[in-house]
Scaffold this motif. Structure first.
Motif, short mmCIF file in Angstrom:
data_model
loop_
_atom_site.label_atom_id
_atom_site.label_comp_id
_atom_site.label_asym_id
_atom_site.label_seq_id
_atom_site.Cartn_x
_atom_site.Cartn_y
_atom_site.Cartn_z
N UNK A 174 3.32 -1.58 -3.04
CA UNK A 174 3.57 -1.72 -4.47
C UNK A 174 4.25 -3.04 -4.84
N UNK A 175 5.32 -3.40 -4.14
CA UNK A 175 6.11 -4.55 -4.56
C UNK A 175 5.37 -5.87 -4.39
N UNK A 176 4.82 -6.10 -3.20
CA UNK A 176 4.19 -7.39 -2.93
C UNK A 176 2.88 -7.56 -3.70
N UNK A 177 2.07 -6.51 -3.76
CA UNK A 177 0.80 -6.63 -4.49
C UNK A 177 1.05 -6.86 -5.98
N UNK A 178 2.05 -6.19 -6.54
CA UNK A 178 2.37 -6.38 -7.96
C UNK A 178 2.85 -7.80 -8.22
N UNK A 179 3.71 -8.32 -7.35
CA UNK A 179 4.20 -9.70 -7.51
C UNK A 179 3.05 -10.69 -7.42
N UNK A 180 2.13 -10.47 -6.51
CA UNK A 180 1.00 -11.39 -6.34
C UNK A 180 0.07 -11.33 -7.55
N UNK A 181 -0.13 -10.15 -8.11
CA UNK A 181 -0.97 -10.04 -9.31
C UNK A 181 -0.34 -10.78 -10.49
N UNK A 182 1.00 -10.69 -10.62
CA UNK A 182 1.67 -11.46 -11.66
C UNK A 182 1.53 -12.96 -11.38
N UNK A 183 1.63 -13.36 -10.13
CA UNK A 183 1.54 -14.78 -9.77
C UNK A 183 0.19 -15.36 -10.18
N UNK A 184 -0.90 -14.65 -9.90
CA UNK A 184 -2.23 -15.12 -10.28
C UNK A 184 -2.36 -15.19 -11.80
N UNK A 234 -5.63 -3.97 -1.39
CA UNK A 234 -6.19 -3.69 -0.06
C UNK A 234 -5.64 -4.64 0.99
N UNK A 235 -5.62 -5.93 0.67
CA UNK A 235 -5.16 -6.92 1.64
C UNK A 235 -3.67 -6.77 1.94
N UNK A 236 -2.87 -6.59 0.89
CA UNK A 236 -1.43 -6.43 1.08
C UNK A 236 -1.12 -5.14 1.83
N UNK A 237 -1.83 -4.07 1.49
CA UNK A 237 -1.55 -2.78 2.13
C UNK A 237 -1.84 -2.82 3.62
N UNK A 238 -2.80 -3.65 4.04
CA UNK A 238 -3.13 -3.71 5.46
C UNK A 238 -2.04 -4.38 6.28
N UNK A 239 -1.18 -5.17 5.63
CA UNK A 239 -0.03 -5.73 6.36
C UNK A 239 0.93 -4.62 6.75
N UNK A 240 1.28 -3.79 5.77
CA UNK A 240 2.22 -2.72 6.07
C UNK A 240 1.56 -1.64 6.93
N UNK A 241 0.24 -1.49 6.82
CA UNK A 241 -0.45 -0.54 7.70
C UNK A 241 -0.32 -0.96 9.16
N UNK A 242 -0.38 -2.27 9.40
CA UNK A 242 -0.22 -2.78 10.77
C UNK A 242 1.18 -2.48 11.28
N UNK A 243 2.18 -2.58 10.40
CA UNK A 243 3.57 -2.31 10.80
C UNK A 243 3.78 -0.82 11.06
N UNK A 244 3.29 0.02 10.17
CA UNK A 244 3.56 1.46 10.26
C UNK A 244 2.60 2.16 11.22
N UNK A 245 1.30 1.85 11.10
CA UNK A 245 0.27 2.58 11.85
C UNK A 245 -0.30 1.81 13.04
N UNK A 246 -0.06 0.51 13.08
CA UNK A 246 -0.54 -0.28 14.21
C UNK A 246 -1.96 -0.77 14.08
N UNK A 247 -2.60 -0.58 12.93
CA UNK A 247 -3.97 -1.06 12.75
C UNK A 247 -4.25 -1.24 11.26
N UNK A 248 -5.31 -1.95 10.95
CA UNK A 248 -5.72 -2.17 9.57
C UNK A 248 -6.87 -1.23 9.22
#
Length: 491
Positions: free
Chosen positions: A302-312, A173-187
Motif C-alpha cells: 500500500x505505502x510504496x505503490x501509493x507514493x509511486x502513483x502520486x509521483x507519476x 503488481x511490481x511493488x507487491x512482488x518486492x514484499x512477496x520476495x521478502x515474506x514468501x521468498x518468490x514473486x
C-alpha cells in the motif's frame, strides 16, 4: 396506539438529551473541540471521515490541540510539527499504547507488530527489524531484487508504446512482488489470476477504513455483525487474504528440508516458533505468523505503490520538474550504469523531488496512540486511556517549517547551492519508537522505481485529454490519488 407512540417518542427524546448532556459533562475534562451529537459524536461535522483537510481546518477555530468524538469515544487531535513530534518522542512512554480500533482489531487481533502492545509488540518488532536485515535490507542483494521488479514495470510501460494507460495495477503488481520476495521468498506472475484477485482484495481491505461505512463500523461495531453492508464483503475478502498466507505457510513447512537456512520471513518466523516452543511467554506461534506476514504484505504494497502513483501524477502535472530530474539523471549516470540507492547522494535534485512527493502527497494522515496514565500535554489534561491522534500532515504542511507548504516545491529540500538538505519537519514515516518498521525499504523502493521509470520514459497526459488533473483523493489506510491515465513515451 397514539399514546404508545407518544411514550416512545418521549423516551427517545429523553435518551438523546441525556446522551447530549453526558457528552458535555465528560467533555469538560478534554481539550475543546466541536460540539458532539448524541451517539454520532462529531462524525457529522467531519462528513463521516477523518481526513487531512478536515483535521487541519478544525485547528483554526480550536487550536492545535482539540477533541473530536467518534460516537462516544473522545480523540485528542494534535497538530503542528512541534506538538506532533513532542507527542511521539518526548511523551513516547506515556503515549505508548496502540489504541484498539474495532475494524483493525477484527482483522488483526492483538498479534503482530502494528496493532500490538507491550511484550508482544517488543518481541515482534525486534524480530521484524532483525529479519529485514538478514534478508538484505541495506545491502546490494535486496536492491537488485527491487531493480528487477522496476525493470518489469519499465517493460510494461514499453509495451504500451506511449498509448494512454491506467498505471495502477501494473505499479501495484511490481511493488507487491518486492514484499512477496521478502515474506514468501518468490514473486508472482502478473498473469497469475489468483494473485490478481488477491491484490484486489487487499485494495478493498485497505481502503475500507477511510470510507463512511468504515467509520460507521468503528462507531457502531457491536451492532455491525447484525446489519447488512459492505463490511460483510470486506471481511470475506480479508478471509481470502488470510487463507492465501496460511497456504503459503503450509507450503513452506512441507517443502523445507530440516537444516536448510531460512530464505524469507516465513522461514525465520517458523524457526522462532521452534526455538521458543517451550517458553510460556513466547509470542511466536502460527496465528502470530499469519498476522505478521499479513502486516508486511499489506504495508509493503500500500505505502510504496501509493507514493509511486502520486509521483507519476506529479511528474505529469509539473513537466518542468520531470525535465530537470531527467537532465540530472542523464548528466550523472552513464546510459548503461545500474542504479543503486547510494546514487541518491549524487542526485540531489532527484532526491529532493522524491522527498517532496512524500511531503506533498502525505499519504499517511496520522498515527494513533493511547495514554497509559493521566498526564498533562501542552497545557491540557489528558486522562488515562485517551486516544491521541498525531496529525502527520499538519507537520508536513506546517507553514513555520515549509516556505510554500501548499505547493509542490522540491526546493524545500535544497539549499542555495542546490545541495540536498534534510528537514526536521519531514516525518511521513512517523517518529519515536513506533516509527515505520519498513521505512528504509520504502525509501529504497521509491528511489529505485522512480529513477528507473524517469530514465526510460517521459510521462504526460493523453493528447486532447479534457479532464484536468485532480487534486482530490481517495481516503483509506493511506491517501490514494483518483484513478488516472498517462502516456509513457520512450526517451
Amino acid at each position: 396506539m397514539l399514546s404508545a407512540v407518544l411514550v416512545l417518542s418521549v423516551l427517545a427524546l429523553s435518551l438523546l438529551i441525556a446522551q447530549f448532556l453526558k457528552l458535555q459533562w465528560v467533555g469538560r475534562r478534554f481539550p475543546p473541540g466541536p460540539t458532539p451529537l448524541p451517539f454520532l459524536g462529531n462524525l457529522w461535522t467531519l462528513n463521516f471521515r477523518i481526513d487531512r483537510d478536515n483535521l487541519i481546518e478544525l485547528a483554526k477555530p480550536y487550536g492545535n490541540i482539540y477533541t473530536v468524538w467518534l460516537g462516544q469515544t473522545p480523540i485528542v487531535v494534535i497538530n503542528g510539527y512541534e506538538a506532533v513530534r513532542n507527542s511521539l518522542t518526548s511523551h513516547t512512554d506515556v503515549f505508548a499504547l496502540r489504541p484498539g480500533m474495532p475494524y483493525f482489531q477484527k482483522i488483526f487481533g492483538e498479534n503482530g507488530i502494528v496493532f500490538s502492545n507491550g511484550h508482544t509488540w517488543k518481541q515482534q518488532r525486534r524480530f521484524g527489524l532483525t529479519t529485514l536485515r538478514n534478508l538484505g535490507l541495506g545491502k546490494r542483494s535486496l536492491e537488485m531484487r527491487i531493480l528487477e521488479e522496476a525493470q518489469h514495470l519499465v517493460k510494461f510501460f514499453a509495451v504500451q508504446e506511449g498509448k494512454p494507460t491506467d498505471p495502477y495495477m501494473s505499479v501495484v503488481n511490481s511493488v507487491s512482488n518486492v514484499i512477496c520476495a521478502v515474506v514468501f521468498g518468490h514473486r508472482f506472475s502478473t498473469d497469475d489470476k489468483l494473485f490478481l484477485r488477491l491484490i484486489k482484495s487487499v485494495n478493498l481491505v485497505t481502503r475500507f477504513p477511510g470510507t463512511t461505512w468504515g467509520w460507521i463500523y468503528d462507531v457502531f461495531s457491536p451492532l455491525m455483525p447484525l446489519l447488512p453492508g459492505p463490511h460483510k464483503k470486506v471481511f470475506g475478502c480479508w478471509e481470502e487474504v488470510r487463507s492465501f498466507v496460511r497456504e503459503e505457510i503450509k507450503l513452506h513447512r512441507e517443502r523445507r528440508v530440516a537444516g536448510d537456512p531460512p530464505e524469507d520471513l516465513i522461514d525465520y518466523f517458523q524457526d522462532e516458533i521452534t526455538k521458543t516452543k517451550n517458553d510460556p511467554t513466547s509470542v511466536f506461534y502460527e496465528n502470530s505468523l499469519i498476522t505478521v506476514g499479513l502486516e508486511f504484505f499489506l504495508a509493503g504494497i500500500d505505502t510504496t505503490s501509493t507514493s509511486l502513483l502520486w509521483a507519476l501524477l506529479y511528474m505529469v502535472e509539473y513537466p518542468d520538474v520531470q525535465e530537470k530530474v531527467q537532465k540530472e539523471l542523464d548528466a550523472v549516470l552513464e546510459p548503461s550504469e545500474i542504479i543503486c540507492y547510494e546514487d541518491r547522494k549524487r542526485l540531489p535534485y532527484t532526491n529532493a523531488v522524491i522527498h517532496e512527493v512524500q511531503r506533498y502527497a502525505s499519504i499517511l494522515t496520522g498515527v494513533g496512540r493511547q495514554s497509559l496514565k493521566d498526564t498533562s500535554f501542552q497545557g491540557f489534561f489528558i486522562p488515562k486511556g485517551t486516544i491521541i491522534f498525531g496529525n502527520l500532515t499538519s507537520a508536513l504542511y506546517d507553514p513555520e517549517h515549509w516556505e510554500t507548504p501548499r505547493q509542490f516545491n522540491p526546493s524545500h529540500f535544497l539549499d542555495k547551492e542546490g545541495k540536498f538538505v534534510n528537514k526536521e519537519a519531514f516525518m511521513p514515516f512517523s517518529a519515536g519508537h513506533r516509527v515505520c518498521l519498513g521505512e528504509q525499504l520504502a525509501r529504497t523502493e521509491l528511489f529505485m522505481f522512480f529513477t528507473s521509470l524517469l530514465r526510460a520514459f517521459t510521462f504526460h497526459l493523453p493528447r486532447n485529454e479534457e479532464k484536468k488533473i485532480s487534486s482530490d483523493y481517495v481516503l483509506g489506510t493511506t491517501v490514494h490519488p483518483l484513478p488516472y491515465q498517462i502516456c509513457a513515451v520512450p526517451r
